[in-house]
Design a protein around this motif. Structure first.
Motif, PDB file in Angstrom:
ATOM      1  N   ASP A 100       0.853  -1.197   0.000  1.00 11.30           N
ATOM      2  CA  ASP A 100       0.000   0.000   0.000  1.00 11.30           C
ATOM      3  C   ASP A 100       0.888   1.246   0.000  1.00 11.30           C
ATOM      4  O   ASP A 100       1.991   1.228   0.554  1.00 11.30           O
ATOM      5  N   PRO A 101       0.469   2.323  -0.646  1.00  6.63           N
ATOM      6  CA  PRO A 101      -0.883   2.544  -1.164  1.00  6.63           C
ATOM      7  C   PRO A 101      -1.117   2.117  -2.604  1.00  6.63           C
ATOM      8  O   PRO A 101      -2.214   2.298  -3.133  1.00  6.63           O
ATOM      9  N   LEU A 102      -0.093   1.543  -3.288  1.00  9.62           N
ATOM     10  CA  LEU A 102      -0.254   1.219  -4.702  1.00  9.62           C
ATOM     11  C   LEU A 102      -1.217   0.070  -4.942  1.00  9.62           C
ATOM     12  O   LEU A 102      -2.065   0.126  -5.826  1.00  9.62           O
ATOM     13  N   GLY A 103      -1.090  -1.015  -4.175  1.00  9.45           N
ATOM     14  CA  GLY A 103      -1.948  -2.165  -4.399  1.00  9.45           C
ATOM     15  C   GLY A 103      -1.617  -2.862  -5.704  1.00  9.45           C
ATOM     16  O   GLY A 103      -0.450  -2.905  -6.133  1.00  9.45           O
ATOM     17  N   CYS A 104      -2.632  -3.388  -6.385  1.00 10.06           N
ATOM     18  CA  CYS A 104      -2.433  -4.195  -7.591  1.00 10.06           C
ATOM     19  C   CYS A 104      -2.849  -3.427  -8.847  1.00 10.06           C
ATOM     20  O   CYS A 104      -3.797  -2.645  -8.824  1.00 10.06           O
ATOM     21  N   SER A 105      -2.141  -3.681  -9.930  1.00 10.45           N
ATOM     22  CA  SER A 105      -2.498  -3.083 -11.211  1.00 10.45           C
ATOM     23  C   SER A 105      -2.011  -3.974 -12.336  1.00 10.45           C
ATOM     24  O   SER A 105      -1.129  -4.822 -12.150  1.00 10.45           O
ATOM     25  N   CYS A 106      -2.581  -3.755 -13.510  1.00  9.23           N
ATOM     26  CA  CYS A 106      -2.056  -4.401 -14.705  1.00  9.23           C
ATOM     27  C   CYS A 106      -0.733  -3.742 -15.072  1.00  9.23           C
ATOM     28  O   CYS A 106      -0.416  -2.642 -14.614  1.00  9.23           O
ATOM     29  N   ALA A 107       0.033  -4.403 -15.916  1.00  5.46           N
ATOM     30  CA  ALA A 107       1.271  -3.809 -16.409  1.00  5.46           C
ATOM     31  C   ALA A 107       0.940  -2.580 -17.242  1.00  5.46           C
ATOM     32  O   ALA A 107      -0.178  -2.422 -17.741  1.00  5.46           O
ATOM     33  N   ALA A 108       1.915  -1.697 -17.383  1.00  5.48           N
ATOM     34  CA  ALA A 108       1.716  -0.516 -18.208  1.00  5.48           C
ATOM     35  C   ALA A 108       1.285  -0.939 -19.614  1.00  5.48           C
ATOM     36  O   ALA A 108       1.884  -1.830 -20.218  1.00  5.48           O
ATOM     37  N   GLY A 109       0.217  -0.292 -20.092  1.00  2.79           N
ATOM     38  CA  GLY A 109      -0.299  -0.593 -21.426  1.00  2.79           C
ATOM     39  C   GLY A 109      -1.520  -1.472 -21.446  1.00  2.79           C
ATOM     40  O   GLY A 109      -2.115  -1.693 -22.512  1.00  2.79           O
TER      41      GLY A 109
END
Length: 302
Positions: A231-240
């Motif tokens: 945290d605080p980013l958490g999860c995300s897809c790769a750029a793009g």
């Protein structure tokens, strides 16, 4: 998953209707000190323990740090993002794509939210710390099959642009570029996958990741991968990439992790969906920087 230390455990974080442990087929790989890769096979052959919310614990300078990862069924009822970060006092809209809504049910950290019954979209105004946690949306009487939407909401201790938690009395004038978020202790920027630098202003080459951009996805293609950070980013897809399966390419005019970035290219041309870098025409007026995200007349991101 991104980490910064030695892994101590990987376990289920919260019961969401299916399974109490981790999948037997799970595969882990620790190529070096700053990255660990955990692969959970797709939910095939009715093995329902492959969906849910998992917790990855590691040591960072002697302190335990937890990375929480929601894993949804790749089906018809999903949230578009695995995690969302919203600051106190802000508004959040949570929605799922489903035409028939009367049988939809919701839970927050396992507790039923009766007032949301039959809704496929809910608005949370004036988000507070108690709003944080895991949200589920499922078809009534189908939760035990694991075919439902799961998302984790992160609510930082301090309001936006403030640091020195829990007092939150330090205003941070400089923001973060390319989707970066400020850490709650000192206001430094935590950068999403694909970006680095003091203010996340620098971009990695396509298909690269890691704290120094020294690792690459197979074939330099990061589609279908979910990257999770503390945290605080958490999860995300790769750029793009974006979407519940991280396989949807960014729409024109968008770039970066979960396609959250907006291009600023000359003549309204589109930018590279991974890096945000504009073509030969360069940046639009009043914009500068490696990927045209900085405005010279300001010292902070827009």
């Amino acid at each position: 998953m991104i980490r910064h230390g030695n892994v101590t455990s990987f376990e289920r974080h919260l019961f969401t209707g299916t399974g109490t442990g981790v999948p037997a087929e799970i595969r882990t790989w620790y190529p070096c000190s700053d990255v660990s890769e955990i692969t959970i096979p797709q939910n095939l052959d009715n093995k329902l323990d492959r969906t849910g919310v998992f917790r990855h614990t590691f040591l960072d300078g002697g302190d335990e740090v937890h990375v929480v990862t929601p894993v949804q069924w790749r089906g018809r009822l999903t949230f578009s993002k695995a995690t969302r970060t919203v600051y106190r006092g802000e508004t959040l809209v949570i929605s799922v794509s489903k035409r028939s809504t009367h049988r939809l049910r919701w839970r927050h950290d396992g507790k039923v939210i009766k007032q949301w019954n039959g809704s496929n979209s809910v608005t949370m105004s004036n988000v507070t710390s108690s709003s944080a946690g895991v949200y589920e949306c499922y078809i009534n009487n189908w939760r035990q099959f694991g075919q439902h939407a799961i998302m984790r909401l992160i609510v930082p201790d301090c309001p936006r642009n403030f640091a020195n938690a829990p007092i939150c009395n330090v205003f941070v004038a400089l923001g973060c570029y390319n989707g970066g978020l400020q850490l709650q202790d000192d206001g430094a920027c935590a950068c999403p996958v694909g970006f680095t630098g003091t203010l996340c202003q620098d971009v990695y080459a396509e298909g690269m990741y890691g704290t120094l951009g020294q690792h690459q996805c197979p074939g330099r293609d990061c589609s279908g991968s979910l990257f999770c950070q503390p945290d605080p980013l958490g999860c995300s897809c790769a750029a793009g990439f974006k979407g519940s399966t991280c396989t949807e390419v960014c729409d024109e005019g968008r770039y970066g992790a979960d396609c959250e970035g907006v291009c600023h290219c000359a003549d309204n041309s589109t930018c590279n969906p991974i890096t945000g870098v504009c073509g030969s025409g360069g940046c639009a007026p009043c914009w500068t920087g490696v990927n045209c995200q900085q405005r010279p007349e300001y010292s902070a991101p827009p």
